[in-house]
Scaffold this motif. Structure first.
Motif, PDB file in Angstrom:
ATOM      1  N   ASP A 198       0.827  -1.206   0.000  1.00 61.58           N
ATOM      2  CA  ASP A 198       0.000   0.000   0.000  1.00 61.58           C
ATOM      3  C   ASP A 198       0.862   1.256   0.000  1.00 61.58           C
ATOM      4  OD1 ASP A 198      -2.231  -1.628   0.149  1.00 61.58           O
ATOM      5  OD2 ASP A 198      -2.388  -1.469   2.331  1.00 61.58           O
ATOM      6  N   TYR A 290       1.964 -13.271   1.132  1.00 61.30           N
ATOM      7  CA  TYR A 290       0.788 -12.510   1.550  1.00 61.30           C
ATOM      8  C   TYR A 290       0.093 -11.968   0.307  1.00 61.30           C
ATOM      9  CZ  TYR A 290       2.916 -13.032   6.074  1.00 61.30           C
ATOM     10  OH  TYR A 290       3.475 -13.592   7.208  1.00 61.30           O
ATOM     11  N   ASP A 293      -6.209  -8.815   0.917  1.00 60.23           N
ATOM     12  CA  ASP A 293      -6.353  -7.367   1.052  1.00 60.23           C
ATOM     13  C   ASP A 293      -5.525  -6.803   2.205  1.00 60.23           C
ATOM     14  OD1 ASP A 293      -8.092  -7.377  -1.081  1.00 60.23           O
ATOM     15  OD2 ASP A 293      -9.903  -7.441   0.160  1.00 60.23           O
ATOM     16  N   ASP A 294      -5.216  -7.632   3.191  1.00 55.60           N
ATOM     17  CA  ASP A 294      -4.429  -7.177   4.341  1.00 55.60           C
ATOM     18  C   ASP A 294      -2.940  -7.467   4.167  1.00 55.60           C
ATOM     19  OD1 ASP A 294      -4.520  -9.922   4.486  1.00 55.60           O
ATOM     20  OD2 ASP A 294      -5.121 -10.017   6.589  1.00 55.60           O
ATOM     21  N   ARG A 295      -2.525  -7.686   2.918  1.00 59.88           N
ATOM     22  CA  ARG A 295      -1.140  -8.138   2.673  1.00 59.88           C
ATOM     23  C   ARG A 295      -0.096  -7.125   3.137  1.00 59.88           C
ATOM     24  NH1 ARG A 295      -3.730  -7.254  -2.172  1.00 59.88           N
ATOM     25  NH2 ARG A 295      -2.986  -5.491  -3.411  1.00 59.88           N
ATOM     26  N   HIS A 296      -0.381  -5.836   3.023  1.00 56.30           N
ATOM     27  CA  HIS A 296       0.606  -4.833   3.440  1.00 56.30           C
ATOM     28  C   HIS A 296       0.904  -4.964   4.940  1.00 56.30           C
ATOM     29  CE1 HIS A 296       2.653  -0.871   3.395  1.00 56.30           C
ATOM     30  NE2 HIS A 296       2.157  -0.771   4.619  1.00 56.30           N
ATOM     31  N   ALA A 297      -0.130  -4.947   5.752  1.00 59.66           N
ATOM     32  CA  ALA A 297       0.066  -4.991   7.210  1.00 59.66           C
ATOM     33  C   ALA A 297       0.647  -6.323   7.646  1.00 59.66           C
ATOM     34  CB  ALA A 297      -1.268  -4.727   7.917  1.00 59.66           C
ATOM     35  N   LYS A 298       0.120  -7.433   7.108  1.00 60.25           N
ATOM     36  CA  LYS A 298       0.573  -8.759   7.524  1.00 60.25           C
ATOM     37  C   LYS A 298       2.028  -9.002   7.119  1.00 60.25           C
ATOM     38  CE  LYS A 298      -3.247 -10.443   9.374  1.00 60.25           C
ATOM     39  NZ  LYS A 298      -3.331 -10.823  10.797  1.00 60.25           N
TER      40      LYS A 298
END
Length: 356
Positions: A198, A290, A293-298
């Motif tokens: 992101d 990852y 949709d949460d790949r950046h944070a994870k």
């Protein structure tokens, strides 16, 4: 034999370079044709591989179609003059088409399941399609599978030994915690609509806060605040750096796999998944993938954990197990090219993994 090898991406240079030298040393007549794409031509020159450039770079998917048509037309003219026995390539759209016209056998290597356009254009015309065993798809009777990954054609320990001088050249110390980061351009036909991080600025900041020195390689223009992180050494030094890095974090599957087979944990951040990435993750624990949709944070959470834990012995053990299971893929390339140009049946049992 007379063999044509076509090169359209920097990774193709690495994949074929040792096979080209081996085939030439065995007396075969090699002709290498290339398209300008990123550092492809520079890598060919630095590897000392004689080649001819047939087409330039493209700036969009529309221009890529025109460049590809030019490349294929010029390759056909050269092939008619050379009269090759075999044409080999990765992906192999031009190779398969031209081989079918000039009566050569086409040998196509591929590992990217979601590249549907390339598969539709190449596979029906190809004579042999070589894929890793973990490839998720059935190509039919023309498919040959092998226990390995493209990256083991040039990063297998029989082919590559990292040079520690890369640390001095990059201004690094041996005890520095190094993270190599990769940003992709998303302009390939199979990347349309996909994504990775992101906010790259956030990634670099978090990794620095965890104590890492970040070196950034990118296919796209960087925000001004990240320009000072850009990797500036020669492109053929990147594998040395990956070998000495503590972690790879990036959007590119190839570099994630390169890091993994070198024993460097890789955090892969991409909405797409691939068979070889999944195997490196699930079977060997050398990639952390990852895709949601949460790949950046994870992914950032995982990368920071790897940096802070600093456990190199774990990655060495996992790499050792991988190497015991997988083969030197250059041997596969040489075998399949020589088999395609002869009437003999290949001895594929000679290239099975040897855990001992």
């Amino acid at each position: 034999m007379r063999v044509i090898v076509t090169i359209q991406h920097p990774g193709h240079v690495h994949f074929f370079k040792h096979a080209i030298r081996t085939l030439e040393s065995q007396g075969h007549d090699l002709h290498v044709f290339a398209r300008e794409n990123e550092v492809t031509v520079e890598l060919l020159e630095r590897a000392g591989i004689d080649h001819e450039v047939l087409a330039g770079e493209s700036s969009s998917l529309v221009s890529l179609a025109a460049v590809q048509a030019t490349y294929e037309a010029r390759l056909l003219r050269r092939a008619r003059r050379i009269d090759p026995d075999v044409i080999a390539a990765i992906g192999g759209v031009a190779a398969a088409h031209v081989a079918s016209v000039v009566g050569a056998t086409s040998v196509v290597f591929y590992d990217t399941e979601h590249a549907t356009l390339i598969k539709k254009l190449a596979y029906p015309f190809a004579d042999v399609v070589c894929t890793p065993e973990c490839y998720q798809g059935d190509v039919g009777s023309k498919q040959i599978t092998y226990p390995g990954y493209h990256e083991l054609a040039y990063l297998h320990p029989d082919r590559f030994e990292p040079n520690p001088s890369v640390l001095d050249d990059a201004g690094l110390e041996p005890d520095d915690t190094i993270v190599v980061m990769r940003l992709s351009s998303w302009d390939s036909s199979h990347d349309v609509g996909q994504g990775g991080f992101d906010d790259p600025v956030d990634v670099v900041g978090r990794l620095e806060d965890a104590g890492a020195t970040v070196l950034l390689t990118s296919e796209v223009d960087l925000p001004p605040e990240l320009e000072t992180y850009r990797y500036t050494l020669a492109p053929d030094r990147m594998h040395d750096l990956l070998a000495y890095a503590d972690c790879f974090v990036g959007e590119g599957a190839t570099m994630a796999a390169e890091a993994a087979v070198l024993g460097t944990p890789a955090v892969y951040v991409n909405s797409l998944s691939l068979g070889y990435v999944s195997e490196l993750a699930d079977e060997y624990g050398l990639v952390f993938s990852y895709n949601g949709d949460d790949r950046h944070a994870k992914s950032l959470e995982r990368a920071v954990s790897i940096v802070e834990t600093d456990d190199p012995s774990t990655w060495r053990r996992r790499r050792d197990r991988l190497l015991a299971d997988r083969v030197d893929v250059t041997d596969v390339i040489v075998r399949e090219v020589e088999t395609a140009g002869s009437d003999t049946d290949p001895d594929r049992s000679a290239l099975t993994p040897n855990p001992g």
